[in-house]
Design a protein around this motif. Structure first.
Motif, short mmCIF file in Angstrom:
data_model
loop_
_atom_site.label_atom_id
_atom_site.label_comp_id
_atom_site.label_asym_id
_atom_site.label_seq_id
_atom_site.Cartn_x
_atom_site.Cartn_y
_atom_site.Cartn_z
N ARG A 144 -1.25 10.67 -6.95
CA ARG A 144 -1.49 9.63 -6.04
C ARG A 144 -0.49 8.58 -6.29
O ARG A 144 0.25 8.06 -5.21
CB ARG A 144 -2.74 9.04 -6.33
CG ARG A 144 -3.15 7.67 -5.43
CD ARG A 144 -4.58 7.30 -5.61
NE ARG A 144 -4.73 6.36 -4.30
CZ ARG A 144 -4.47 5.08 -4.80
NH1 ARG A 144 -4.16 4.64 -5.85
NH2 ARG A 144 -4.75 4.12 -3.99
N GLN B 97 4.96 1.55 -7.35
CA GLN B 97 5.52 1.01 -8.66
C GLN B 97 4.59 0.25 -9.56
O GLN B 97 4.73 0.32 -10.62
CB GLN B 97 6.64 0.35 -8.04
CG GLN B 97 7.67 -0.67 -9.17
CD GLN B 97 8.49 0.54 -10.20
OE1 GLN B 97 8.57 1.64 -9.55
NE2 GLN B 97 8.99 0.21 -11.13
N ALA B 98 3.95 -0.62 -8.87
CA ALA B 98 2.71 -1.12 -9.93
C ALA B 98 1.87 -0.30 -10.42
O ALA B 98 1.62 -0.82 -11.72
CB ALA B 98 1.86 -2.25 -8.77
N ASP C 112 0.91 -1.24 -0.10
CA ASP C 112 -0.09 -0.05 -0.01
C ASP C 112 1.00 1.32 -0.18
O ASP C 112 0.42 2.27 0.26
CB ASP C 112 -0.90 -0.05 1.14
CG ASP C 112 -2.18 1.06 1.13
OD1 ASP C 112 -2.35 1.33 0.15
OD2 ASP C 112 -2.32 1.68 2.29
N LEU D 258 3.28 -0.72 -4.13
CA LEU D 258 1.85 -0.18 -4.89
C LEU D 258 2.11 0.86 -5.98
O LEU D 258 1.54 0.92 -7.30
CB LEU D 258 0.83 0.29 -4.13
CG LEU D 258 -0.58 0.69 -4.56
CD1 LEU D 258 -1.07 -0.33 -5.52
CD2 LEU D 258 -1.49 1.26 -3.62
#
Lengths: 272, 272
Positions: free
Chosen positions: A156, A136-137, A130, A134
């Motif tokens: 974000r 990077q994903a 989280d 996240l």
């Protein structure tokens, strides 16, 4: 450097590659930890351990980000990336071991048990699924998404990918001292955003020899960035406003926070 | 299952892939934690968290081990591996996030601060560059080494690669209770070795449908294993001796440790 010393016991080519991955760099996150610790009169030993831990996490993230199936970079800090100098398997394992090492450092610090646990919880959240991972994903997903990201989505993404660990770094000293981390959290929030905007500007304007990494990557990939969405001048001006915001957040610390203010100004003037 | 519940908050396809990676499996390590906790009358909540943490670490290690640049496996627990079902980048990130998640779980347990830190230190060491990750690096290096590994080298490799986390699992209950972990450490040491020998036997004799993973891998790779070095019968007999050694180590717990004894017997009789 303290991190290098803590890595000395690791053996074999894995150990060599772990130390190589942690060599050099701006050490901005370690600087944030050490300055935040100084502002709160935290003893040197735990401050150095916390600084080494965040740099170990940062180095792990760079080694994994550079892998062929991720950003596929062969140059980092002016040197071949780990998977180029060794191989992909070593790159994966080096990152994995550096993440464990960061938690080992935090767990072993000379600091009250409650505060060590607070740093560990914060690190696990900021680095994990989280937080940084996240981000990077989301970043990778954006590359193949049908529509380019909006400015809010990029903000974000950035808050997860780099913001969370900037905040951990800047507030670690307050956490170690049991003081209010809010002003430094605000500072880190603005600084992290300014840092990412500056990174996007460097990708457009930077020089590979000075940045020590490949440039024009985002442009070539047709990726939405602060620069592509806002234009170069507006991006530059937003970065400047954010630096002012970051400096203003440091008001409670007065002149003692001058190093942190200079770091904020450096972030948007850097060439690498 | 508790681990699945703790993973529920992770969003997007990263969260989906994290949950997928933790689905199924023998859950032997979680079983060791829960039995060790039961022997020491540890409350359920921290025991479940510790069990979930070790399974998160184990799942992360499998996802990374399965990657094309590592063992290159496309089948795990009878299903496509994460990098096959998603992609390599997702495989790398899922493993990274699961490691962070394990430390987040341990840091947040309902347990005294000192004992939480003890579990975290132990996990970071057992999983990191002088534990599991080193074992994996040694294993990969052995594939390209000029001379095959000796039996002592394979034992050391195994002690790092799977033994360290077996020991963490079996002793976690004693650590949570502040009791002597030595008998369970001896049990885990013998069990881990028996487990690896059984794995090598399964690679030779196993059935892909029953094991849920590719077999004959080591044979095809010409890799030195307990079976190739000792022969099938001697390996089988060594595994049986180790199971007896593991069971004997449990003497201090009397009949209460019967589940752990059965697990040791299962380890060498399993078909998958």
């Amino acid at each position: 450097m303290h991190l290098a010393q803590t890595l000395a016991p690791y053996e074999g080519s894995l150990g060599d590659a772990m130390r190589y991955a942690c060599h050099g760099g701006k050490r901005l996150r370690a600087f944030l930890v050490l300055e935040g610790a100084r502002l709160h009169a935290v003893p040197t030993a735990p401050a150095l351990d916390a600084a080494a831990a965040i740099e170990a996490i940062h180095a792990y993230s760079l080694v994994h980000d550079d892998l062929p199936s991720m950003d596929d970079d062969d140059l980092r800090r002016g040197l071949p990336t780990v998977h180029v100098k060794w191989d992909e398997a070593t790159g994966i394992l080096v990152g994995d071991a550096l993440q464990s090492h960061a938690f080992a450092l935090l767990a072993g610090m000379e600091l009250s048990e409650a505060r060590r646990l607070s740093l560990i919880s914060g690190m696990a959240q900021a680095a994990g699924g989280d937080g940084m991972v996240l981000g990077q994903a989301l970043d990778i997903a954006a590359e193949t998404a049908e529509a380019p990201l909006t400015l809010d989505q990029i903000k974000r993404l950035q808050a997860k990918k780099t913001g969370a660990l900037f905040e951990w770094s800047a507030t670690a000293g307050a956490v170690m001292a049991g003081a209010d981390p809010a002003p430094l959290a605000s500072y880190a929030h603005a600084l992290g955003l300014a840092f990412q905007i500056a990174d996007d500007i460097l990708d457009v304007e930077g020089d590979e020899a000075q940045t020590g990494k490949r440039v024009q990557k985002d442009v070539e990939a047709g990726k939405a960035t602060f620069v592509s969405l806002m234009g170069l001048e507006a991006a530059r001006s937003a970065a400047q406003s954010l630096v002012k915001e970051a400096c203003d957040a440091l008001r409670p610390y007065g002149a003692d926070a001058e190093n942190l203010r200079q770091a904020a100004r450096f972030v948007i003037s850097r060439q690498g």
